[in-house]
Design an enzyme around this catalytic site. Structure first.
Site, mmCIF file in Angstrom:
data_model
loop_
_atom_site.group_PDB
_atom_site.id
_atom_site.type_symbol
_atom_site.label_atom_id
_atom_site.label_comp_id
_atom_site.label_asym_id
_atom_site.label_seq_id
_atom_site.Cartn_x
_atom_site.Cartn_y
_atom_site.Cartn_z
ATOM 1 C CG HIS A 144 -1.793 1.189 1.351
ATOM 2 N ND1 HIS A 144 -3.092 1.196 0.888
ATOM 3 C CD2 HIS A 144 -1.576 2.422 1.881
ATOM 4 C CE1 HIS A 144 -3.632 2.386 1.132
ATOM 5 N NE2 HIS A 144 -2.725 3.152 1.736
ATOM 6 C CD GLU A 145 1.585 3.911 3.605
ATOM 7 O OE1 GLU A 145 1.877 4.907 2.905
ATOM 8 O OE2 GLU A 145 0.582 3.885 4.333
ATOM 9 C CG HIS A 148 0.227 6.056 -0.906
ATOM 10 N ND1 HIS A 148 -0.915 6.323 -1.624
ATOM 11 C CD2 HIS A 148 -0.194 5.657 0.333
ATOM 12 C CE1 HIS A 148 -1.981 6.103 -0.869
ATOM 13 N NE2 HIS A 148 -1.568 5.690 0.316
ATOM 14 C CG HIS A 154 -6.299 6.072 0.186
ATOM 15 N ND1 HIS A 154 -6.386 7.002 1.183
ATOM 16 C CD2 HIS A 154 -5.197 5.329 0.484
ATOM 17 C CE1 HIS A 154 -5.402 6.835 2.050
ATOM 18 N NE2 HIS A 154 -4.658 5.827 1.637
ATOM 19 C CB CYS A 160 -7.814 -2.368 -4.475
ATOM 20 S SG CYS A 160 -6.245 -1.711 -5.108
ATOM 21 C CB CYS A 179 -7.934 -3.325 -8.166
ATOM 22 S SG CYS A 179 -7.858 -1.523 -8.398
ATOM 23 C CB CYS A 182 -4.412 0.299 -8.430
ATOM 24 S SG CYS A 182 -5.573 1.216 -7.381
#
Length: 197
Positions: A144-145, A148, A154, A160, A179, A182
């Site tokens: 996740h990070e 970014h 987000h 996702c 997903c 993304c």
């Protein structure tokens, strides 16, 4: 492109590294568990750095927590010519001033991200340890990070890995993969920057 990885975009040329920086007393076994999962997701060689960052400079006594933005800034000094991205994994509780805590923080479109394993442990909530659940949570937060750092925001899809998570229950609902939307939002230039050319 492989539906679960950026690897197909990265076929030729020597690669820069996705580096993991241990912060504080992080379990070495956890670092070894996380490395291959991150490598598979981003298709970039991943290396655990042989140094540790002492986070005490970012400790704020009034909160009894560590300021994640200060840690991110300090991580810049560990970047080298072979760095593609750097992920700090911290064994301390992180925060930013406007929030009670954060699971992690990243430089949007930048090279550094940091996550904390502190609130990802079942023991934090008074529950028995669950090693596999803990490992999965750490992997999800790491991806996740790092997402970014590739300018991913987000995601509205709660499954996702880029979905926002304000509690561990939300982390548990999502998968550890990006997903389709993304994945498509990651530009070839961002991923190809890992080529050491």
């Amino acid at each position: 492109m492989d539906p679960h990885s950026c690897r197909d975009t990265l076929k030729l040329g020597p690669m820069k590294l996705l580096q993991i920086l241990p912060i504080g007393n992080v379990d070495d076994g956890l670092l070894k568990d996380v490395r291959p999962a991150i490598e598979e997701t981003f298709g970039v060689p991943c290396k655990v750095l042989p140094v540790r960052l002492d986070p005490e400079f970012a400790f704020h006594g009034e909160r009894q927590q560590y300021h994640s933005s200060e840690i991110l800034q300090h991580m810049q000094s560990f970047l080298t010519a072979e760095s593609w991205r750097m992920l700090g994994i911290a064994a301390v509780d992180l925060y930013i001033p406007i929030l009670t805590f954060v699971f992690g923080e990243a430089q949007m479109g930048g090279p550094c991200a940091v996550i904390s394993d502190h609130r990802l442990r079942q023991e934090f909530y008074g529950l028995p340890p669950d090693r596999e659940l803990f490992r999965q949570r750490v992997i999800k937060e790491a991806v996740h990070e790092l997402g970014h750092t590739l300018n991913l925001t987000h995601c509205e899809d709660y499954r996702c890995v880029m979905a926002s998570s304000h509690a561990v229950e939300w982390i548990d609902l999502k998968k550890s993969k990006l997903c389709a939307a993304c994945r498509a939002a990651i530009t070839p230039t961002q991923v190809q920057s890992a080529r050491n050319v």
